[in-house]
Design a protein around this motif. Structure first.
Motif, PDB file in Angstrom:
ATOM      1  N   ARG A  97     -89.611 -76.000  66.475  1.00  0.00           N
ATOM      2  CA  ARG A  97     -88.932 -74.911  65.758  1.00  0.00           C
ATOM      3  C   ARG A  97     -89.881 -73.738  65.526  1.00  0.00           C
ATOM      4  O   ARG A  97     -89.522 -72.579  65.736  1.00  0.00           O
ATOM      5  CB  ARG A  97     -88.389 -75.424  64.415  1.00  0.00           C
ATOM      6  N   GLU A 112     -85.110 -69.640  59.058  1.00  0.00           N
ATOM      7  CA  GLU A 112     -84.694 -71.030  58.882  1.00  0.00           C
ATOM      8  C   GLU A 112     -83.372 -71.294  59.592  1.00  0.00           C
ATOM      9  O   GLU A 112     -83.183 -72.343  60.219  1.00  0.00           O
ATOM     10  CB  GLU A 112     -84.571 -71.351  57.389  1.00  0.00           C
ATOM     11  N   GLY A 113     -82.474 -70.352  59.482  1.00  0.00           N
ATOM     12  CA  GLY A 113     -81.196 -70.533  60.150  1.00  0.00           C
ATOM     13  C   GLY A 113     -81.355 -70.599  61.657  1.00  0.00           C
ATOM     14  O   GLY A 113     -80.752 -71.431  62.333  1.00  0.00           O
ATOM     15  N   ARG A 170     -84.144 -76.151  53.134  1.00  0.00           N
ATOM     16  CA  ARG A 170     -84.838 -75.885  54.382  1.00  0.00           C
ATOM     17  C   ARG A 170     -84.680 -77.061  55.328  1.00  0.00           C
ATOM     18  O   ARG A 170     -84.996 -78.192  54.984  1.00  0.00           O
ATOM     19  CB  ARG A 170     -86.302 -75.625  54.097  1.00  0.00           C
ATOM     20  N   SER A 171     -84.183 -76.758  56.488  1.00  0.00           N
ATOM     21  CA  SER A 171     -84.042 -77.833  57.465  1.00  0.00           C
ATOM     22  C   SER A 171     -85.418 -78.312  57.879  1.00  0.00           C
ATOM     23  O   SER A 171     -86.334 -77.521  58.023  1.00  0.00           O
ATOM     24  CB  SER A 171     -83.271 -77.331  58.683  1.00  0.00           C
ATOM     25  N   ALA A 173     -78.651 -62.347  59.721  1.00  0.00           N
ATOM     26  CA  ALA A 173     -79.696 -63.144  60.369  1.00  0.00           C
ATOM     27  C   ALA A 173     -79.952 -62.660  61.782  1.00  0.00           C
ATOM     28  O   ALA A 173     -81.095 -62.560  62.218  1.00  0.00           O
ATOM     29  CB  ALA A 173     -79.295 -64.613  60.375  1.00  0.00           C
ATOM     30  N   LEU A 185     -82.011 -59.458  61.666  1.00  0.00           N
ATOM     31  CA  LEU A 185     -83.408 -59.711  61.319  1.00  0.00           C
ATOM     32  C   LEU A 185     -84.135 -60.409  62.453  1.00  0.00           C
ATOM     33  O   LEU A 185     -85.294 -60.116  62.749  1.00  0.00           O
ATOM     34  CB  LEU A 185     -83.490 -60.542  60.033  1.00  0.00           C
ATOM     35  N   TRP A 186     -83.465 -61.362  63.068  1.00  0.00           N
ATOM     36  CA  TRP A 186     -84.066 -62.075  64.193  1.00  0.00           C
ATOM     37  C   TRP A 186     -84.401 -61.109  65.322  1.00  0.00           C
ATOM     38  O   TRP A 186     -85.469 -61.200  65.939  1.00  0.00           O
ATOM     39  CB  TRP A 186     -83.114 -63.171  64.660  1.00  0.00           C
ATOM     40  N   ARG A 224     -79.673 -69.471  49.295  1.00  0.00           N
ATOM     41  CA  ARG A 224     -80.695 -69.980  50.198  1.00  0.00           C
ATOM     42  C   ARG A 224     -80.503 -71.481  50.367  1.00  0.00           C
ATOM     43  O   ARG A 224     -80.516 -72.230  49.393  1.00  0.00           O
ATOM     44  CB  ARG A 224     -82.074 -69.697  49.619  1.00  0.00           C
ATOM     45  N   TYR A 282     -75.348 -68.039  58.479  1.00  0.00           N
ATOM     46  CA  TYR A 282     -75.978 -66.724  58.507  1.00  0.00           C
ATOM     47  C   TYR A 282     -75.381 -65.844  59.601  1.00  0.00           C
ATOM     48  O   TYR A 282     -75.946 -64.829  59.944  1.00  0.00           O
ATOM     49  CB  TYR A 282     -77.488 -66.884  58.745  1.00  0.00           C
ATOM     50  N   ALA A 302     -83.196 -66.112  57.521  1.00  0.00           N
ATOM     51  CA  ALA A 302     -82.865 -65.862  58.924  1.00  0.00           C
ATOM     52  C   ALA A 302     -83.680 -66.761  59.844  1.00  0.00           C
ATOM     53  O   ALA A 302     -83.157 -67.326  60.813  1.00  0.00           O
ATOM     54  CB  ALA A 302     -83.121 -64.394  59.256  1.00  0.00           C
ATOM     55  N   PRO A 346     -78.922 -66.630  75.008  1.00  0.00           N
ATOM     56  CA  PRO A 346     -79.911 -67.598  74.561  1.00  0.00           C
ATOM     57  C   PRO A 346     -79.237 -68.923  74.236  1.00  0.00           C
ATOM     58  O   PRO A 346     -78.113 -68.958  73.726  1.00  0.00           O
ATOM     59  CB  PRO A 346     -80.487 -66.942  73.305  1.00  0.00           C
ATOM     60  N   ASP A 347     -79.940 -69.999  74.542  1.00  0.00           N
ATOM     61  CA  ASP A 347     -79.316 -71.310  74.387  1.00  0.00           C
ATOM     62  C   ASP A 347     -79.571 -71.926  73.013  1.00  0.00           C
ATOM     63  O   ASP A 347     -79.472 -73.121  72.835  1.00  0.00           O
ATOM     64  CB  ASP A 347     -79.815 -72.262  75.478  1.00  0.00           C
ATOM     65  N   VAL A 348     -79.914 -71.105  72.068  1.00  0.00           N
ATOM     66  CA  VAL A 348     -80.090 -71.606  70.710  1.00  0.00           C
ATOM     67  C   VAL A 348     -79.058 -70.950  69.818  1.00  0.00           C
ATOM     68  O   VAL A 348     -78.987 -69.736  69.703  1.00  0.00           O
ATOM     69  CB  VAL A 348     -81.496 -71.300  70.174  1.00  0.00           C
ATOM     70  N   ALA A 349     -78.247 -71.755  69.213  1.00  0.00           N
ATOM     71  CA  ALA A 349     -77.209 -71.212  68.353  1.00  0.00           C
ATOM     72  C   ALA A 349     -77.777 -70.879  66.985  1.00  0.00           C
ATOM     73  O   ALA A 349     -78.714 -71.510  66.524  1.00  0.00           O
ATOM     74  CB  ALA A 349     -76.083 -72.227  68.211  1.00  0.00           C
ATOM     75  N   THR A 350     -77.211 -69.882  66.376  1.00  0.00           N
ATOM     76  CA  THR A 350     -77.632 -69.569  65.011  1.00  0.00           C
ATOM     77  C   THR A 350     -76.818 -70.413  64.043  1.00  0.00           C
ATOM     78  O   THR A 350     -75.742 -70.895  64.359  1.00  0.00           O
ATOM     79  CB  THR A 350     -77.411 -68.090  64.692  1.00  0.00           C
ATOM     80  N   ASP A 351     -77.353 -70.551  62.874  1.00  0.00           N
ATOM     81  CA  ASP A 351     -76.656 -71.289  61.834  1.00  0.00           C
ATOM     82  C   ASP A 351     -75.440 -70.468  61.400  1.00  0.00           C
ATOM     83  O   ASP A 351     -75.576 -69.303  61.035  1.00  0.00           O
ATOM     84  CB  ASP A 351     -77.609 -71.488  60.651  1.00  0.00           C
TER      85      ASP A 351
END
Lengths: 187, 242
Positions: free
Chosen positions: A29, B14-15, A181-182, A109, A112-113, A178, A104, B12, A96-101
């Motif tokens: 991660r 963390e998500g 935290r995963s 998110a 910001l990303w 918030r 958010y 962001a 991109p092969d990563v999904a967002t949560d």
């Protein structure tokens, strides 16, 4: 020293395997956040673990392994960008092969990303270590081999850059809670 | 506002991180890459790495890192050893047998070998520093000679190890465009791994723990203490780890 020398490699591998099981997800991660690319992140983590494996016998203090591993990983990430071929922008024909949560997925998110992705590699690493890994400035300085002052200035500049670009709608107090935290259990 | 932005940034990240798919770890693949890294380093990659107990010349022994002969520091007479840098009573080489010069080395290599052995036996850190010039350094902090001094001062000196390594059988690396390097122990420059002979094991166990030797065998690579001297007499490294 163990009575049976042949048991040493077995014990060594067991210890290392247990560490990898516990930490690989967290490392992946972090590497993903630093690189922005899953395949690159996996490659970085693989190299990081390989180097850790080579040095395993010399990292006797287990409480120092985490910081040592984080240092290897950060060095790997920042060194990637010193290689010319990595500096090229590669066109992609898929998302991109990563999904967002989904929690958010209201644009905040993602925005910001995207801004984080435009930071210089070392600044990006500092941001990830500070705001995702939640390291102190002193810990970041240790990991990256730079001064605390440099960490502070990198953080400050990164935040200033983000603040300058963030939409006004993101500046007002929002209603996001918030989440836990995963991966906390792996830290 | 900054706090708000920082919190949103954390959220962001963390998500984003929570969506990263994690496949099961493949320890075999890790070990395979470890072997590859080790081979690359042994064959010519930079010897720089993360071990904290290492001394190495940054040019190391790589194809890319090799300096031309004209750039190599001249191999002159042995530095003066009249004033030991560390009192003999606390020196790690005290009581360690001083090896005799092995036959068959090229003159420049033999000269450097003898200078290193003389300086280590005399606890002359200044002489060792002169032999390594400004090229000798440690991983990361580039304060190799400082580390040598500190280790001696703190009772964890490596000069004795250096003498024991120099007493092992030497090996010679591949011809790299007219330049070769000589390594101690021999298996540190061997390109392919073969099971340790009893003599090799005995040599290694003079300065490596049996558990460490077992790890070398398990990994099929040697990454313990080693010394390298280039064929022009340049002392390349005294290093352990990766």
């Amino acid at each position: 020293m163990l009575d049976d020398p042949s048991s040493v490699p077995r014990q060594r591998d067991d210890d290392f395997s247990a560490y990898v099981e516990a930490r690989r997800a967290a490392l992946l991660r972090t590497a993903y956040l630093m690189t922005g690319d899953l395949a690159t992140a996996e490659d970085v983590v693989q190299t990081t673990l390989a180097k850790l494996y080579l040095a395993w016998d010399k990292v006797s203090a287990r409480d120092a392994v985490h910081s040592y591993t984080r240092r290897i990983l950060t060095n790997e990430v920042t060194s990637l960008w010193r290689r010319a071929w990595r500096r090229r922008e590669l066109p992609v024909d898929r998302l991109p092969d990563v999904a967002t949560d989904p929690a958010y997925d209201d644009g905040t998110a993602a925005a910001l990303w995207a801004f984080v992705g435009e930071l210089a590699p070392r600044a990006r690493a500092v941001v990830v270590l500070r705001y995702y890994e939640q390291l102190t400035e002193a810990e970041i300085a240790e990991v990256m081999g730079i001064s605390v002052g440099t960490v502070k200035s990198q953080c400050s500049r990164a935040l200033a850059s983000l603040r300058a670009r963030v939409p006004a709608s993101l500046e007002r107090p929002d209603t996001h809670e918030r989440p836990a935290r995963s991966g906390d259990g792996e830290q | 506002m900054d706090m708000d932005l920082e919190q949103q940034l954390t959220a962001a990240l963390e998500g984003r991180a929570s969506g990263v798919p994690v496949a099961p770890a493949d320890l075999g693949a890790v070990r395979s890459r470890a072997r590859s890294i080790r081979r690359r380093r042994a064959a010519g990659g930079a010897v720089a790495g993360a071990a904290v107990v290492a001394l190495v010349v940054p040019v190391a022994m790589g194809l890319g890192g090799l300096r031309s002969a004209s750039e190599a520091p001249p191999v002159g007479p042995a530095p003066a050893t009249s004033t030991p840098s560390v009192p003999a009573k606390v020196c790690s080489s005290t009581g360690v047998a001083k090896p005799t010069l092995p036959a068959g080395l090229p003159p420049a290599v033999a000269t450097t070998w003898q200078q290193i052995v003389d300086a280590a036996a005399a606890c002359d850190l200044s002489a060792l520093e002169a032999l390594g010039a400004d090229a000798i350094t440690s991983y990361g902090d580039k304060q190799g000679i400082t580390n040598l001094r500190r280790w001696e001062r703190e009772g964890d000196g490596k000069l004795g190890v250096l003498l024991k390594v120099m007493a092992t059988t030497s090996g010679v690396g591949p011809d790299l465009g007219g330049v070769r390097f000589y390594g101690w122990p021999a298996l540190s420059v061997r390109h392919t791994w073969s099971p340790l002979t009893s003599a090799e094991r005995a040599e290694l166990e003079t300065f490596q723990k049996p558990s460490e030797v077992a790890s070398f065998e398990e990994m099929q690579m040697y990454y313990g203490w080693r010394v390298g001297i280039r064929s022009d007499g340049t002392w390349l490294y005294f290093v352990a780890g990766d």
